[in-house]
Design a protein around this motif. Structure first.
Motif, PDB file in Angstrom:
ATOM      1  N   LEU A  84       1.054  -1.328  -0.058  1.00  0.00           N
ATOM      2  CA  LEU A  84       0.006  -0.229  -0.024  1.00  0.00           C
ATOM      3  C   LEU A  84       1.003   1.225  -0.137  1.00  0.00           C
ATOM      4  CD1 LEU A  84      -2.785  -0.929   2.545  1.00  0.00           C
ATOM      5  CD2 LEU A  84      -2.889  -0.914   0.087  1.00  0.00           C
ATOM      6  N   THR A  85       0.297   2.090  -0.709  1.00  0.00           N
ATOM      7  CA  THR A  85       1.125   3.633  -0.622  1.00  0.00           C
ATOM      8  C   THR A  85       0.547   4.176   0.436  1.00  0.00           C
ATOM      9  OG1 THR A  85      -0.762   4.286  -2.124  1.00  0.00           O
ATOM     10  CG2 THR A  85       1.342   3.679  -3.248  1.00  0.00           C
ATOM     11  N   TYR A  86       1.331   5.259   0.887  1.00  0.00           N
ATOM     12  CA  TYR A  86       1.141   6.235   2.215  1.00  0.00           C
ATOM     13  C   TYR A  86      -0.485   6.817   2.099  1.00  0.00           C
ATOM     14  CZ  TYR A  86       2.342   8.803   6.149  1.00  0.00           C
ATOM     15  OH  TYR A  86       2.406   9.299   7.531  1.00  0.00           O
ATOM     16  N   TYR A  87      -0.664   7.319   0.851  1.00  0.00           N
ATOM     17  CA  TYR A  87      -1.827   7.890   0.952  1.00  0.00           C
ATOM     18  C   TYR A  87      -3.118   7.073   0.732  1.00  0.00           C
ATOM     19  CZ  TYR A  87      -0.424  12.611   1.296  1.00  0.00           C
ATOM     20  OH  TYR A  87      -0.008  14.010   1.900  1.00  0.00           O
ATOM     21  N   TYR A 104      -3.965   2.209   4.496  1.00  0.00           N
ATOM     22  CA  TYR A 104      -2.593   2.205   4.979  1.00  0.00           C
ATOM     23  C   TYR A 104      -2.623   1.920   6.624  1.00  0.00           C
ATOM     24  CZ  TYR A 104       2.334   3.264   5.386  1.00  0.00           C
ATOM     25  OH  TYR A 104       3.730   3.374   5.661  1.00  0.00           O
ATOM     26  N   ILE A 106      -3.389  -2.474   8.782  1.00  0.00           N
ATOM     27  CA  ILE A 106      -2.304  -3.007   9.731  1.00  0.00           C
ATOM     28  C   ILE A 106      -2.931  -3.313  11.109  1.00  0.00           C
ATOM     29  CG2 ILE A 106      -1.393  -1.119  10.740  1.00  0.00           C
ATOM     30  CD1 ILE A 106       0.962  -4.179   9.707  1.00  0.00           C
ATOM     31  N   HIS A 118      -3.322  -7.044  12.882  1.00  0.00           N
ATOM     32  CA  HIS A 118      -3.116  -7.453  14.682  1.00  0.00           C
ATOM     33  C   HIS A 118      -4.053  -7.977  15.105  1.00  0.00           C
ATOM     34  CE1 HIS A 118      -0.163  -3.514  14.504  1.00  0.00           C
ATOM     35  NE2 HIS A 118       0.435  -4.885  13.841  1.00  0.00           N
ATOM     36  N   ILE A 168       7.767  -7.222  16.566  1.00  0.00           N
ATOM     37  CA  ILE A 168       8.099  -5.889  15.564  1.00  0.00           C
ATOM     38  C   ILE A 168       7.128  -4.585  16.079  1.00  0.00           C
ATOM     39  CG2 ILE A 168       7.412  -4.962  13.366  1.00  0.00           C
ATOM     40  CD1 ILE A 168       7.278  -7.636  12.322  1.00  0.00           C
ATOM     41  N   SER A 169       5.998  -4.770  16.542  1.00  0.00           N
ATOM     42  CA  SER A 169       5.044  -3.686  16.752  1.00  0.00           C
ATOM     43  C   SER A 169       5.519  -3.219  18.218  1.00  0.00           C
ATOM     44  CB  SER A 169       3.673  -3.790  16.637  1.00  0.00           C
ATOM     45  OG  SER A 169       3.256  -4.022  15.093  1.00  0.00           O
ATOM     46  N   ARG A 224       5.662   0.432  22.834  1.00  0.00           N
ATOM     47  CA  ARG A 224       4.225   0.536  22.365  1.00  0.00           C
ATOM     48  C   ARG A 224       3.240  -0.788  22.398  1.00  0.00           C
ATOM     49  NH1 ARG A 224       6.075   4.413  19.637  1.00  0.00           N
ATOM     50  NH2 ARG A 224       5.072   6.612  19.274  1.00  0.00           N
ATOM     51  N   ALA A 282      13.029  -4.907  16.064  1.00  0.00           N
ATOM     52  CA  ALA A 282      11.936  -4.645  14.875  1.00  0.00           C
ATOM     53  C   ALA A 282      12.488  -5.342  13.610  1.00  0.00           C
ATOM     54  CB  ALA A 282      11.573  -3.247  14.574  1.00  0.00           C
ATOM     55  N   ASP A 283      13.750  -5.429  13.297  1.00  0.00           N
ATOM     56  CA  ASP A 283      14.150  -5.817  11.913  1.00  0.00           C
ATOM     57  C   ASP A 283      14.309  -7.252  11.906  1.00  0.00           C
ATOM     58  OD1 ASP A 283      14.818  -3.015  10.240  1.00  0.00           O
ATOM     59  OD2 ASP A 283      15.578  -2.746  12.346  1.00  0.00           O
ATOM     60  N   GLY A 308      10.935  -8.911  12.064  1.00  0.00           N
ATOM     61  CA  GLY A 308      10.457  -8.603  10.804  1.00  0.00           C
ATOM     62  C   GLY A 308      10.613  -9.593   9.933  1.00  0.00           C
TER      63      GLY A 308
END
Lengths: 189, 192
Positions: free
Chosen positions: A41-44, A48, A52, A56, A114-115, A120, A141-142, A145
């Motif tokens: 997906l693109t940011y816009y 987006y 996710i 979850h 990751i999250s 958080r 996270a990496d 992932g």
């Protein structure tokens, strides 16, 4: 008189096992498809952030379902394999089942890591908040992932094999394996 | 490539050191974290998103008798990007942005330093980021210098500049208001 079989017997799966099985099947395939899609997906894109969150939520649903299945295995009998299966075939089937369980749990754990790497919590269904437990490990996270992707890939491939095997049982061996998990062989009680 | 950059850096540092023996060399106080490299970029055009690079190192030379001979070298570990959000940082490290597995370092090498009579100071240099090198102009403020309470001698500057992401071949579309990044470098050096 025919009544619905709730629990497993030596010859067939009960409603609880059947529902949990298909719920996890939908969750695994859905979470995988959604997970792949979200990375494209693109940011816009309006999905987006929502995609996710949904990923979850499916993950948590899958965790609860799988914990239910593990519990069920310990308290309820598991139906016997079909009589025509060889020792090798039985061992292969049981090995795949065990590996499917392990891969599901590892993919959920790695996704969670990751999250929550920055401390958080993860919000589920917009209400329930799952706190972070392990945070700030080196490259958490990496590394999580990378594990998450390859384990999920292995899981979806193995799910495919598991499906093909079930179809082989049904169409080639012509035994009750697939029927048992579809709940179409439940005998009268 | 890496070795070449490193040797170029060493060569540049050697030339600077040998030609200006009177200049004093200061190492950035990264150990005490009195130096920071921060960035900010607009989010959708509605607010500023702040972040920083946690791991970097460098030094500068400064001679009070000849300020314009000053020079700066900084090397940044791009994987240390930190915007206080693990999933976003993971995305920033990916091929969509910094591609840190291929370009683990960013570099800044100064080319000139001018303390103008109006009090402004302009530092120019080459910034290498995402494998692309471009000249940048940094507005510098000389914050202060002097002895510290622990037996050392320190000097500090602050510099700000603005870069365009596409100049560094970073083309992920974050929206029309998010094409440029502001960099802010607060550096304190301890004299060798």
């Amino acid at each position: 008189m025919q009544s619905i079989q709730i629990w497993n017997s030596k010859s067939s799966y009960g409603l609880v096992a059947i529902l949990l099985h298909w719920l996890s099947a939908v969750a695994v395939v859905g979470a995988f498809a959604l997970g792949v899609w979200v990375t494209q997906l693109t940011y816009y894109n309006s999905w987006y952030t929502h995609a996710i969150d949904l990923h979850h939520s499916i993950g948590l649903l899958l965790l609860i379902t799988m914990l239910g299945r593990v519990t069920l295995r310990t308290v309820n009998v598991i139906p016997d394999d079909e009589a025509g299966m060889s020792i090798v075939q039985r061992k292969a089937a049981h090995g795949v089942h065990l590996l499917l369980y392990v891969l599901v749990f590892v993919s959920i754990a790695s996704g969670y890591l990751i999250s929550t790497a920055d401390g958080r919590s993860i919000d589920l269904f917009g209400h329930l908040s799952i706190p972070a437990i392990v945070t700030d490990m080196q490259n958490q996270a990496d590394i999580s992932g990378i594990v998450h992707w390859y384990v999920a890939l292995a899981l979806i491939i193995l799910t495919g094999l598991h499906t093909l095997a079930a179809l082989k049982h049904h169409f080639i061996d012509r035994d009750r394996t697939l029927k048992k998990i579809l709940g179409t062989t439940i005998p009268t009680c | 490539m890496k070795i070449k950059i490193l040797s170029t850096t060493l060569l540049a540092a050697t030339i600077v050191l040998s030609s200006q023996v009177v200049a004093e060399t200061y190492d950035l106080d990264t150990k005490g974290a009195h130096a920071s490299i921060q960035f900010r970029i607009q989010h959708l055009g509605y607010s500023w998103l702040q972040g920083r690079f946690n791991t970097f190192g460098g030094s500068f030379e400064y001679d009070e008798q000849d300020p314009d001979s000053a020079s700066v070298q900084v090397e940044i570990d791009t994987a240390s990007i930190d915007s206080n959000h693990a999933r976003r940082d993971k995305h920033l490290r990916s091929k969509d942005f910094l591609n840190v597995s291929e370009y683990p370092k960013a570099y800044f090498e100064s080319t000139s330093f001018n303390e103008n009579s109006d009090g402004t100071t302009i530092l120019t240099g080459d910034l290498t980021l995402h494998g692309v090198t471009n000249p940048v102009t940094i507005n510098v403020e000389h914050i202060g210098h002097g002895s510290d309470p622990w037996g050392g001698y320190r000097r500090g500057f602050e510099g700000t500049t603005r870069i365009s992401l596409k100049d560094y071949d970073i083309n992920y579309n974050l929206g029309p208001k998010s094409k440029e990044v502001e960099l802010s470098l607060s550096i304190e050096g301890i004299r060798r």
